[in-house]
Design a protein around this motif. Structure first.
Motif, PDB file in Angstrom:
ATOM      1  N   ALA A  49      27.364  12.354  22.141  1.00 58.51           N
ATOM      2  CA  ALA A  49      27.255  12.646  20.711  1.00 58.51           C
ATOM      3  C   ALA A  49      25.809  12.561  20.231  1.00 58.51           C
ATOM      4  CB  ALA A  49      28.137  11.689  19.913  1.00 58.51           C
ATOM      5  N   VAL A  50      25.095  11.515  20.639  1.00 56.86           N
ATOM      6  CA  VAL A  50      23.701  11.347  20.214  1.00 56.86           C
ATOM      7  C   VAL A  50      22.845  12.483  20.764  1.00 56.86           C
ATOM      8  CG1 VAL A  50      21.662   9.880  20.376  1.00 56.86           C
ATOM      9  CG2 VAL A  50      23.902   8.853  19.974  1.00 56.86           C
ATOM     10  N   LEU A  51      23.055  12.847  22.027  1.00 59.56           N
ATOM     11  CA  LEU A  51      22.277  13.937  22.619  1.00 59.56           C
ATOM     12  C   LEU A  51      22.531  15.252  21.883  1.00 59.56           C
ATOM     13  CD1 LEU A  51      20.424  15.046  24.834  1.00 59.56           C
ATOM     14  CD2 LEU A  51      22.467  15.370  26.258  1.00 59.56           C
ATOM     15  N   ARG A  52      23.817  15.550  21.575  1.00 58.75           N
ATOM     16  CA  ARG A  52      24.140  16.816  20.908  1.00 58.75           C
ATOM     17  C   ARG A  52      23.549  16.871  19.499  1.00 58.75           C
ATOM     18  NH1 ARG A  52      24.678  19.401  25.374  1.00 58.75           N
ATOM     19  NH2 ARG A  52      26.723  19.328  26.381  1.00 58.75           N
TER      20      ARG A  52
ATOM     21  N   GLU B  11      15.875   9.174  28.931  1.00 61.27           N
ATOM     22  CA  GLU B  11      15.085  10.065  29.774  1.00 61.27           C
ATOM     23  C   GLU B  11      15.502  11.519  29.602  1.00 61.27           C
ATOM     24  OE1 GLU B  11      12.023  11.027  32.368  1.00 61.27           O
ATOM     25  OE2 GLU B  11      12.479   9.183  31.276  1.00 61.27           O
ATOM     26  N   THR B  12      16.806  11.770  29.374  1.00 60.96           N
ATOM     27  CA  THR B  12      17.264  13.142  29.116  1.00 60.96           C
ATOM     28  C   THR B  12      16.646  13.681  27.843  1.00 60.96           C
ATOM     29  OG1 THR B  12      19.368  12.705  30.242  1.00 60.96           O
ATOM     30  CG2 THR B  12      19.306  14.585  28.742  1.00 60.96           C
TER      31      THR B  12
ATOM     32  N   LEU C  73      22.683  13.259  31.853  1.00 57.93           N
ATOM     33  CA  LEU C  73      23.017  11.934  31.333  1.00 57.93           C
ATOM     34  C   LEU C  73      23.437  11.004  32.456  1.00 57.93           C
ATOM     35  CD1 LEU C  73      24.946  12.719  28.022  1.00 57.93           C
ATOM     36  CD2 LEU C  73      22.653  11.773  28.269  1.00 57.93           C
ATOM     37  N   ASP C  74      24.167  11.518  33.423  1.00 53.73           N
ATOM     38  CA  ASP C  74      24.591  10.685  34.548  1.00 53.73           C
ATOM     39  C   ASP C  74      23.406  10.361  35.459  1.00 53.73           C
ATOM     40  OD1 ASP C  74      27.308  10.579  33.820  1.00 53.73           O
ATOM     41  OD2 ASP C  74      27.643  12.562  34.680  1.00 53.73           O
TER      42      ASP C  74
ATOM     43  N   PRO D 168      29.810   6.589  27.489  1.00 52.75           N
ATOM     44  CA  PRO D 168      29.532   8.017  27.711  1.00 52.75           C
ATOM     45  C   PRO D 168      29.735   8.887  26.478  1.00 52.75           C
ATOM     46  CG  PRO D 168      30.744   7.115  29.569  1.00 52.75           C
ATOM     47  CD  PRO D 168      30.704   6.036  28.519  1.00 52.75           C
ATOM     48  N   ALA D 169      30.786   8.631  25.698  1.00 51.53           N
ATOM     49  CA  ALA D 169      31.056   9.469  24.519  1.00 51.53           C
ATOM     50  C   ALA D 169      29.923   9.357  23.498  1.00 51.53           C
ATOM     51  CB  ALA D 169      32.384   9.069  23.885  1.00 51.53           C
TER      52      ALA D 169
END
Length: 376
Positions: free
Chosen positions: A289-292, A255-256, A248-249, A284-285
């Motif tokens: 959350a969206v990625l998880r 893209e991740t 993410l960073d 960042p939070a």
């Protein structure tokens, strides 16, 4: 004439900088786009494209210049390895034609595809291995593509090969780093939480044995259980905060997710696709959350759905980031799924913690849609 040379030098410098950018962990797709854009401009072509094949008869990466988003939507799915593209991948040799339509290797285009005439394509090589192809069509200036154009496009292909090779080396290094990070986190979890949980268990056992003969002391032990449980939870949360994926960073959420979907597409027989619409800038939070939630939904789809296709869409609508994971699989009864380990509750908790929501829509035989909305 001098301005043409200066322009050429400027473009070549931009391409070289783009290739070097891979070593700074920028997106390889963006680098390939710079290469294609520069090749089209420098060789005065109307259309340019670069394709990197996958193992399923399609392309893991396909970037193009000269075609609008509306045209892409009308053309349809990403091209397959057929016709001239497939021939170039098999033969690994340059192709320069006055009219591609008259070549025996040409097959067809989708109805909305632009008409290509003069054609120049070269393979992207790593030794004898064909990593991909880069090609141009419809040269604007008269006379078609020249041998000098072919030499110049071969140089662009060499740059693309460096970019792809560097990206693959970087991915391998990232995987090793991820293994090391998981090992470190396992040690931290053990050190930070295990002792507290062990004390928690002993205290609970002591309280249980005291309930009848010494209720007051049992109550005191239960209060200690509550305190230890709170401390253990705080320690666990502190560790989890550090679990923000490094991707993410480095690459950002879109893209991740794209990389994760592409990996699933290679690993599973189902087709996994990713669509990115304009995305809001997220804190960042929210990104985590969206990625998880996306990973949980994709895990369910790949493991349980028996789907032919799984589509992921990420975008921004009315000040809310929207994630959708849709599959055409077997579906299920949502009301009866609470105890099936599908992670619906955890997905809802992640969204609710940010003032958002997760809606899971499914029915037997009708596929599944997971839709997450979170305010920006």
């Amino acid at each position: 004439m001098e301005s043409v040379g200066d322009d050429r030098d400027a473009v070549l410098h931009a391409v070289s900088s783009a290739v070097l950018a891979v070593t700074r962990h920028l997106s390889v797709r963006e680098v390939l786009q710079v290469i294609v854009r520069s090749a089209r401009r420098l060789l005065d072509a109307r259309y340019a494209a670069l394709g990197v094949p996958d193992d399923q008869g399609a392309f893991a990466e396909f970037v193009a210049e000269g075609i609008s988003d509306e045209q892409w939507d009308a053309i349809g799915p990403m091209p397959r390895q057929h016709g001239m593209l497939g021939a170039m991948l098999r033969e690994g040799a340059p192709v320069r034609l006055a009219d591609i339509r008259k070549d025996h290797r040409f097959e067809y285009w989708p109805r909305a595809h632009p008409v290509l005439k003069d054609f120049l394509g070269v393979p992207i090589l790593d030794g004898d291995a064909v990593l991909g192809i880069i090609f141009l069509s419809n040269k604007r200036s008269p006379g078609g593509f020249t041998e000098a154009d072919q030499d110049l496009l071969t140089m662009f292909a060499a740059h693309a090969a460096i970019a792809l090779t560097n990206a693959r080396l970087y991915e391998r290094g990232r995987e090793l780093a991820l293994v090391e990070e998981r090992t470190r986190m396992a040690r931290e979890l053990h050190d930070a939480v295990t002792q507290k949980l062990f004390s928690l268990r002993l205290t609970a056992q002591a309280a249980s044995s005291l309930v009848r003969r010494d209720p007051d002391r049992a109550l005191h032990e239960l209060e200690r259980v509550e305190r230890l449980a709170g401390e253990a939870l705080a320690e666990l949360r502190a560790v989890i905060v550090e679990l923000r994926p490094a991707e993410l960073d480095r690459h950002g959420l879109a893209e991740t997710l794209r990389k994760h979907v592409r990996l699933l597409d290679r690993l599973h027989p189902a087709s996994f696709t990713f669509e990115e619409r304009p995305v809001c800038e997220l804190d960042p939070a929210t990104e985590v959350a969206v990625l998880r939630v996306a990973q949980e939904a994709l895990h369910n789809a790949s493991r349980h759905a028996r789907a032919v296709g799984v589509a992921v869409r990420l975008g921004c609508e009315g000040g809310r980031v929207v994630l959708e994971v849709r599959d055409d699989g077997t579906g299920f009864d949502v009301a009866a799924a609470a105890g099936r380990g599908l992670g619906i509750a955890s997905m809802e908790d992640r969204a609710h913690a940010l003032g958002g929501s997760v809606l899971v829509s499914s029915a037997p035989g009708e596929g599944t849609l997971v839709r997450m909305e979170v305010p920006v």
